[in-house]
Scaffold this motif. Structure first.
Motif, PDB file in Angstrom:
ATOM      1  N   GLN A   1       0.864  -1.186   0.000  1.00 30.15           N
ATOM      2  CA  GLN A   1       0.000   0.000   0.000  1.00 30.15           C
ATOM      3  C   GLN A   1       0.888   1.220   0.000  1.00 30.15           C
ATOM      4  OE1 GLN A   1      -3.261   0.069   2.868  1.00 30.15           O
ATOM      5  NE2 GLN A   1      -2.995   2.269   3.177  1.00 30.15           N
ATOM      6  N   VAL A   2       0.432   2.243  -0.660  1.00 34.07           N
ATOM      7  CA  VAL A   2       1.188   3.482  -0.666  1.00 34.07           C
ATOM      8  C   VAL A   2       0.237   4.649  -0.878  1.00 34.07           C
ATOM      9  CG1 VAL A   2       1.681   3.561  -3.153  1.00 34.07           C
ATOM     10  CG2 VAL A   2       3.304   4.576  -1.542  1.00 34.07           C
ATOM     11  N   THR A   3       0.567   5.765  -0.256  1.00 31.30           N
ATOM     12  CA  THR A   3      -0.099   7.030  -0.557  1.00 31.30           C
ATOM     13  C   THR A   3       0.972   7.944  -1.115  1.00 31.30           C
ATOM     14  OG1 THR A   3      -1.717   6.727   1.208  1.00 31.30           O
ATOM     15  CG2 THR A   3      -1.424   8.956   0.358  1.00 31.30           C
ATOM     16  N   ALA A   4       0.787   8.296  -2.394  1.00 30.69           N
ATOM     17  CA  ALA A   4       1.866   9.035  -3.052  1.00 30.69           C
ATOM     18  C   ALA A   4       1.370   9.548  -4.388  1.00 30.69           C
ATOM     19  CB  ALA A   4       3.062   8.114  -3.267  1.00 30.69           C
ATOM     20  N   PRO A   5       2.063  10.539  -4.962  1.00 31.90           N
ATOM     21  CA  PRO A   5       1.850  10.818  -6.380  1.00 31.90           C
ATOM     22  C   PRO A   5       2.293   9.578  -7.156  1.00 31.90           C
ATOM     23  CG  PRO A   5       3.026  12.615  -5.317  1.00 31.90           C
ATOM     24  CD  PRO A   5       3.040  11.467  -4.355  1.00 31.90           C
ATOM     25  N   LEU A   6       1.441   9.117  -8.058  1.00 32.73           N
ATOM     26  CA  LEU A   6       1.683   7.815  -8.669  1.00 32.73           C
ATOM     27  C   LEU A   6       2.030   7.939 -10.146  1.00 32.73           C
ATOM     28  CD1 LEU A   6      -1.228   5.788  -7.047  1.00 32.73           C
ATOM     29  CD2 LEU A   6       1.198   5.606  -6.509  1.00 32.73           C
ATOM     30  N   PRO A   7       3.133   7.323 -10.520  1.00 31.11           N
ATOM     31  CA  PRO A   7       3.414   7.234 -11.950  1.00 31.11           C
ATOM     32  C   PRO A   7       2.507   6.164 -12.581  1.00 31.11           C
ATOM     33  CG  PRO A   7       5.038   5.988 -10.718  1.00 31.11           C
ATOM     34  CD  PRO A   7       4.154   6.647  -9.698  1.00 31.11           C
ATOM     35  N   ALA A   8       2.523   6.067 -13.873  1.00 23.69           N
ATOM     36  CA  ALA A   8       1.758   5.000 -14.542  1.00 23.69           C
ATOM     37  C   ALA A   8       2.271   3.647 -14.060  1.00 23.69           C
ATOM     38  CB  ALA A   8       1.891   5.124 -16.056  1.00 23.69           C
ATOM     39  N   GLN A   9       1.338   2.809 -13.677  1.00 23.70           N
ATOM     40  CA  GLN A   9       1.716   1.483 -13.219  1.00 23.70           C
ATOM     41  C   GLN A   9       1.968   0.580 -14.422  1.00 23.70           C
ATOM     42  OE1 GLN A   9       1.824   0.915  -9.596  1.00 23.70           O
ATOM     43  NE2 GLN A   9       1.823   3.138  -9.941  1.00 23.70           N
ATOM     44  N   ASP A  10       2.636  -0.509 -14.163  1.00 21.43           N
ATOM     45  CA  ASP A  10       2.827  -1.475 -15.235  1.00 21.43           C
ATOM     46  C   ASP A  10       1.456  -1.986 -15.698  1.00 21.43           C
ATOM     47  OD1 ASP A  10       5.578  -1.263 -15.109  1.00 21.43           O
ATOM     48  OD2 ASP A  10       5.767  -2.895 -13.651  1.00 21.43           O
ATOM     49  N   PRO A  11       1.275  -2.238 -17.001  1.00 23.27           N
ATOM     50  CA  PRO A  11      -0.019  -2.751 -17.471  1.00 23.27           C
ATOM     51  C   PRO A  11      -0.416  -4.016 -16.707  1.00 23.27           C
ATOM     52  CG  PRO A  11       1.370  -2.141 -19.320  1.00 23.27           C
ATOM     53  CD  PRO A  11       2.234  -2.063 -18.100  1.00 23.27           C
ATOM     54  N   ILE A  12      -1.718  -4.075 -16.430  1.00 23.13           N
ATOM     55  CA  ILE A  12      -2.261  -5.211 -15.681  1.00 23.13           C
ATOM     56  C   ILE A  12      -3.073  -6.043 -16.658  1.00 23.13           C
ATOM     57  CG2 ILE A  12      -3.635  -5.895 -13.683  1.00 23.13           C
ATOM     58  CD1 ILE A  12      -3.374  -2.771 -12.918  1.00 23.13           C
ATOM     59  N   SER A  13      -2.755  -7.306 -16.790  1.00 20.87           N
ATOM     60  CA  SER A  13      -3.464  -8.186 -17.726  1.00 20.87           C
ATOM     61  C   SER A  13      -4.136  -9.319 -16.972  1.00 20.87           C
ATOM     62  CB  SER A  13      -2.494  -8.762 -18.773  1.00 20.87           C
ATOM     63  OG  SER A  13      -1.976  -7.719 -19.578  1.00 20.87           O
ATOM     64  N   PHE A  14      -5.305  -9.703 -17.515  1.00 21.79           N
ATOM     65  CA  PHE A  14      -6.097 -10.738 -16.852  1.00 21.79           C
ATOM     66  C   PHE A  14      -6.827 -11.531 -17.923  1.00 21.79           C
ATOM     67  CE2 PHE A  14     -10.309 -11.932 -15.122  1.00 21.79           C
ATOM     68  CZ  PHE A  14      -9.905 -12.780 -14.111  1.00 21.79           C
ATOM     69  N   ASP A  15      -6.752 -12.838 -17.838  1.00 21.07           N
ATOM     70  CA  ASP A  15      -7.456 -13.729 -18.761  1.00 21.07           C
ATOM     71  C   ASP A  15      -8.407 -14.613 -17.967  1.00 21.07           C
ATOM     72  OD1 ASP A  15      -6.005 -12.847 -21.034  1.00 21.07           O
ATOM     73  OD2 ASP A  15      -4.342 -14.149 -20.460  1.00 21.07           O
ATOM     74  N   SER A  16      -9.596 -14.854 -18.548  1.00 22.25           N
ATOM     75  CA  SER A  16     -10.553 -15.713 -17.867  1.00 22.25           C
ATOM     76  C   SER A  16     -11.492 -16.329 -18.897  1.00 22.25           C
ATOM     77  CB  SER A  16     -11.351 -14.932 -16.822  1.00 22.25           C
ATOM     78  OG  SER A  16     -12.145 -15.802 -16.037  1.00 22.25           O
ATOM     79  N   THR A  17     -12.389 -17.184 -18.413  1.00 20.32           N
ATOM     80  CA  THR A  17     -13.379 -17.826 -19.277  1.00 20.32           C
ATOM     81  C   THR A  17     -14.759 -17.671 -18.667  1.00 20.32           C
ATOM     82  OG1 THR A  17     -13.039 -19.952 -18.192  1.00 20.32           O
ATOM     83  CG2 THR A  17     -11.757 -19.522 -20.186  1.00 20.32           C
ATOM     84  N   PHE A  18     -15.736 -17.792 -19.527  1.00 19.73           N
ATOM     85  CA  PHE A  18     -17.131 -17.621 -19.151  1.00 19.73           C
ATOM     86  C   PHE A  18     -17.908 -18.803 -19.712  1.00 19.73           C
ATOM     87  CE2 PHE A  18     -21.071 -15.510 -18.453  1.00 19.73           C
ATOM     88  CZ  PHE A  18     -21.834 -15.614 -19.592  1.00 19.73           C
ATOM     89  N   VAL A  19     -18.508 -19.601 -18.831  1.00 19.13           N
ATOM     90  CA  VAL A  19     -19.189 -20.829 -19.251  1.00 19.13           C
ATOM     91  C   VAL A  19     -20.548 -20.480 -19.852  1.00 19.13           C
ATOM     92  CG1 VAL A  19     -20.141 -23.037 -18.516  1.00 19.13           C
ATOM     93  CG2 VAL A  19     -18.000 -22.211 -17.519  1.00 19.13           C
ATOM     94  N   LEU A  20     -20.744 -20.928 -21.095  1.00 16.02           N
ATOM     95  CA  LEU A  20     -22.013 -20.685 -21.778  1.00 16.02           C
ATOM     96  C   LEU A  20     -23.058 -21.734 -21.429  1.00 16.02           C
ATOM     97  CD1 LEU A  20     -20.693 -19.756 -25.298  1.00 16.02           C
ATOM     98  CD2 LEU A  20     -21.928 -18.245 -23.765  1.00 16.02           C
ATOM     99  N   ASP A  21     -22.641 -22.973 -21.347  1.00 19.73           N
ATOM    100  CA  ASP A  21     -23.578 -24.051 -21.055  1.00 19.73           C
ATOM    101  C   ASP A  21     -22.747 -25.211 -20.509  1.00 19.73           C
ATOM    102  OD1 ASP A  21     -26.657 -24.876 -22.244  1.00 19.73           O
ATOM    103  OD2 ASP A  21     -25.355 -26.473 -21.537  1.00 19.73           O
TER     104      ASP A  21
END
Length: 693
Positions: free
Chosen positions: A265-285
Motif C-alpha cells: 500500500q502506498v499514498t503518493a503521487p503515482l506514476p503510470a503502473q505497469d499494465p495489468i493483464s487478466f485472462d478468464s473464461t465464461f461458461v455458456l452451457d
C-alpha cells in the motif's frame, strides 16, 4: 366392419334390392295408360332384374380409400389404405443455451512508485562528547551511553508506504576520531511519535574511526511515513587518556536508503503502473460444447468497476465471440478513480443476432466457454493517491438466454414437442352400427419420418384410437431417427389387438402424439433452427375381418309425387320372386319400416304375413380356412304387397332399414373380401291393377 362410403353404397344397392325391385315393378306397371272404357282388372308379368355386382365395381366408383392388391400372393384382395401427413416440427427456438454468468475481478499486483532518494543527517561530535570541537586537540573521555534524536529529512516519493518486502539500510560514517559503538536504533513517526517496530535494533555495532558501519532493517510489514525521527544511543572507549586532534567536521554521518522493496500500500503521487493483464473464461452451457454456434437472439452485458484511486483505461477482448463481420468483440472503456462517479461502466450488446461463438481452434476441438482478456493501464496522478495491491478491477459478465440459429458440436439432449396429428379413418359412419363380435385380421400402420438434421433424434409416442364408446392406446416404439428417410413399423400383433379392442365398431379416428429427443446419445453433429422432422402415416387394413352380430340402420327419404300416388290407388296387389346368388363371405338380413311425416309407423317391409318372410335373408358364401369364398350360396324368396299396404305407402315420408350382418367364417373368424367376389340377382314380378275409364 369396413363401411367406407362406396361400401355403404354397395350394401344399399344390393341388400334391400328386393324392396327396390318391387317398387320399380310397381311404378313400371303404373305407366300403362288408362284407356277410355269401362274399368277392368289386369295382370301383368314384368322381368325386374338380372344383374351382377362385384367388389371391383365398388373400387371403380371410388378408389380413394378402398383398393386392391396387385401382388400375386394377395391379388384382388381388398384393403383400406390411407396416407396422411403427420404434423411436422421445426426445431425453431428449441436450440437454447443458458449462460451461467461470471463475476470476478483482478488485482493490480505490484505497486510502482518513484524510487525514494536516500535521506541523511549528521550528529556533530559535540552532541556525543560535550566540549569536543572539530579540528582541535581533545582528550576524548570514555562515553558509556549517549542518546541522540534526529529528524530525518522528508521522504520525497510517498506520504506513507506499507512495505511487503525489501530493506532499509542505515549507514553510519564515523568521523569522530575515536571508535564508536551504535548500541541501539529506534525509528519513530515524527507526527505521532509512534515507534516503527520493524525499524528498531539493540544489537551493538562497533565502527572504527574513519569507517562505515551498516545496519539493515527488513521492511516486511513496516508502515513508513514520509517524516521519521531516529533515536540513536552511542558509546565510545574514548582516546585512552591521550590527547588527539579531532578531524575537521568531526561527527557521525547517518544515511537511510530503501533497497529492493515492494509495497502492499502506498499514498503518493503515482506514476503510470505497469499494465495489468487478466485472462478468464465464461461458461455458456455446462452440458453442451461446440466448434461453432450462430446466435439468433441474445444480449451481452459487461460491467467493469474500478476500485483503484486512479483512473484506468481498460482494453477488453472476447476472443471467440465474433461479430457478423467475423472480427472479435473488443471494448476500451475509461474508468474514473474510485468514488468519482465514473468508476463503473456497462457495455451492452443488445442484439447478438448473427453473431458467432467459435472454439478458437478451427473446429478441431470443442468448447463451452467464452475466452476473454482484459488489459488495464492506469492514468498517472501528480497528487497523492492511495493504492493497495488488493485494489481490483471487477468484471461482471452476463448473457441472456441464447436462442441459436445453428450449432456445430455436441448439443445437450433436448425435447422437441410435436402437435398431435388427428388422422380420420374413413371407414364410414358408425353411429348406427353395433356388433357383438368384430375381428380384424390385420391393421398396419407405418410412419415414414424424414429428418433434415445430422443430429440423431429419439422418436417415440402413442397412438390413440376412439369411437363413441371406447378409447384404446398403443405405443410407438422408441426409435433413433437418422438424417433423411426413416421407417417406423409398428408391431402387427399390437396393432391387431389395438383395432380388435373396439368390439362394437372401429375407431373413427386415431390421434398420433409423439415427441423427439434431440441428440439423445450426446453425439457431435450439426443442427439448425430451420431443421425439421416431418413425414407421413401410412395405414393399411386388408379387408379380411370377421363380424358377429353386426347391425346398422339406414334412413332415407320417400317422396311419391301426386301422379304416382294416383297410380298406386289403382293397384290391387303386387308380388316379386327373387333369386340371389351370394359370392360374398357375408350373410345379410334386412327389414325396412315405413313412416309418415309424423313419425308414425305405417307398415313393415316385407309385410309380416304369409307368404312373405319376416326378413329378407341373404346367406353368405362358404369360405375356406383362410376366409376365402369357395362356394356361393343361393336364396330364392317371394314378396307380396296388397292394396291396403299400397295405400299406406302413399303416405310414407321415410324408410328406416335395419341390416344385420354376419361373416360366414366359424366363430366370426376373419374372411377375405376380393375384387372377384360378387352377387347375382334375378327376379320377375306380377302386378294386378284396375284400369278405369
Amino acid at each position: 366392419m369396413i363401411l367406407s362410403r362406396p361400401w355403404n353404397r354397395f350394401l344399399r344397392g344390393m341388400v334391400p334390392a328386393a324392396a327396390v325391385a318391387l317398387l320399380v315393378l310397381i311404378l313400371q306397371g303404373c305407366e300403362v295408360k288408362n284407356p277410355i272404357m269401362p274399368s277392368w282388372d289386369v295382370d301383368l308379368t314384368v322381368p325386374v332384374m338380372d344383374r351382377e355386382f362385384n367388389l371391383q365395381s365398388v373400387i371403380d366408383k371410388d378408389s380413394s380409400v378402398l383398393r386392391s392388391y396387385n401382388d400375386p400372393t394377395r391379388l384382388g384382395l381388398l384393403y383400406y389404405g390411407e396416407v396422411n401427413d403427420i404434423s411436422p416440427i421445426v426445431v425453431g427456438d428449441k436450440l437454447r443455451m443458458s449462460p451461467i454468468g461470471l463475476s470476478t475481478g483482478f488485482t493490480i499486483g505490484a505497486i510502482k512508485v518513484n524510487q525514494p532518494a536516500p535521506v541523511s543527517v549528521n550528529i556533530p561530535v559535540s552532541e556525543f562528547a560535550p566540549g569536543a570541537t572539530g579540528g582541535q586537540p581533545f582528550l576524548f573521555p570514555p562515553v558509556p551511553a549517549q542518546s541522540v534524536s534526529k529528524n530525518l529529512p522528508p521522504i520525497d516519493s510517498f506520504e506513507e508506504a506499507v512495505f511487503e518486502s525489501g530493506n532499509l539500510e542505515l549507514h553510519f560514517d564515523n568521523n569522530n576520531g575515536v571508535t564508536i559503538t551504535i548500541n541501539s536504533v529506534t525509528f519513530k513517526n515524527t507526527s505521532t511519535g509512534a515507534v516503527i517496530p520493524q525499524l528498531t535494533s539493540s544489537s551493538p555495532l562497533n565502527i572504527p574511526q574513519g569507517s562505515r558501519g551498516t545496519k539493515t532493517f527488513p521492511l516486511a510489514g513496516a508502515v513508513v511515513p514520509k517524516g521519521m525521527t531516529i533515536d540513536i544511543v552511542l558509546s565510545s572507549p574514548g582516546s585512552g587518556g591521550s590527547i588527539i586532534t579531532l578531524p575537521n567536521n568531526a561527527g557521525t554521518g547517518v544515511i537511510a536508503q530503501f533497497t529492493s522493496f515492494t509495497l502492499s500500500q502506498v499514498t503518493a503521487p503515482l506514476p503510470a503502473q505497469d499494465p495489468i493483464s487478466f485472462d478468464s473464461t465464461f461458461v455458456l452451457d455446462d452440458s453442451s460444447s461446440f466448434a461453432e454456434i450462430v446466435i439468433d437472439q441474445g444480449q451481452l452485458n459487461l460491467t467493469l468497476t474500478n476500485t483503484l484511486d486512479v483512473g484506468v483505461i481498460a482494453s477488453l477482448t472476447i476472443n471467440n465471440l465474433r461479430k457478423p463481420d467475423n472480427t472479435s468483440f473488443t471494448a476500451t472503456p475509461t474508468l474514473g478513480r474510485a468514488g468519482s462517479g465514473s468508476e463503473s461502466q456497462v457495455i451492452t450488446v443488445s442484439d447478438l443476432h448473427d453473431w458467432k461463438i467459435v472454439s478458437g481452434s478451427g473446429g478441431s476441438t470443442l468448447t463451452n466457454k467464452l475466452d476473454f482478456s482484459v488489459t488495464v493501464n492506469t492514468i498517472p496522478a501528480t497528487d497523492p493517491r492511495t493504492l493497495r495491491t488488493t485494489d481490483n478491477i471487477a468484471v461482471n459478465v452476463t448473457m441472456s438466454e441464447l436462442v441459436l440459429q445453428s450449432i456445430n458440436g455436441k448439443f445437450k439432449p433436448t425435447a422437441l414437442d410435436f402437435a398431435a396429428t388427428n388422422i380420420p379413418i374413413k371407414l364410414g359412419t358408425f353411429s348406427a352400427f353395433t356388433a357383438s363380435q368384430l375381428v380384424f385380421d390385420k391393421f398396419a400402420l407405418v410412419l415414414n419420418i424424414n429428418s433434415t438434421t445430422t443430429e440423431e433424434l429419439g422418436f417415440s409416442g402413442t397412438i390413440t384410437g376412439k369411437n363413441d364408446s371406447r378409447t384404446q392406446v398403443v405405443n410407438i416404439p422408441y426409435t433413433v431417427i437418422q438424417q433423411n428417410a426413416n421407417t417406423i413399423t409398428l408391431s402387427e400383433t399390437e396393432l391387431r389387438d389395438f383395432i380388435n379392442a373396439f368390439a362394437s365398431a372401429p375407431p373413427d379416428s386415431i390421434i398420433l402424439k409423439y415427441s423427439a429427443i434431440l441428440n439423445p446419445n450426446y453425439k457431435v453433429g450439426q443442427i439448425a433452427s430451420s431443421d425439421s422432422l416431418y413425414g407421413k402415416s401410412d395405414i393399411e387394413v386388408p379387408i379380411k375381418l370377421g363380424i358377429g352380430g353386426g347391425q346398422f340402420t339406414d334412413t332415407s327419404e320417400v317422396n311419391i309425387d301426386a301422379s304416382n300416388r294416383e297410380n298406386l290407388d289403382n293397384l290391387l296387389s303386387a308380388s316379386i320372386s327373387m333369386n340371389i346368388e351370394n359370392g360374398l363371405p357375408l350373410g345379410i338380413s334386412v327389414v325396412s319400416d315405413f313412416y309418415d311425416e309424423n313419425g308414425t309407423l305405417l307398415f313393415r317391409f316385407p309385410p309380416n304375413r304369409a307368404p312373405n318372410p319376416a326378413t329378407l335373408n341373404v346367406l353368405g358364401g362358404l369360405v375356406d380356412v383362410n376366409g376365402k369364398v369357395t362356394t356361393p350360396r343361393s336364396n330364392t324368396f317371394t314378396l307380396q304387397v296388397n292394396q291396403d299396404e299400397f295405400s299406406k305407402l302413399t303416405l310414407a315420408k321415410k324408410i328406416v332399414s335395419t341390416v344385420n350382418l354376419n361373416t360366414t367364417g366359424v366363430n366370426a373368424l376373419p374372411v377375405q373380401f376380393r375384387t372377384s367376389d360378387k352377387i347375382k340377382l334375378k327376379g320377375f314380378g306380377l302386378v294386378q291393377y284396375r284400369v278405369k275409364p
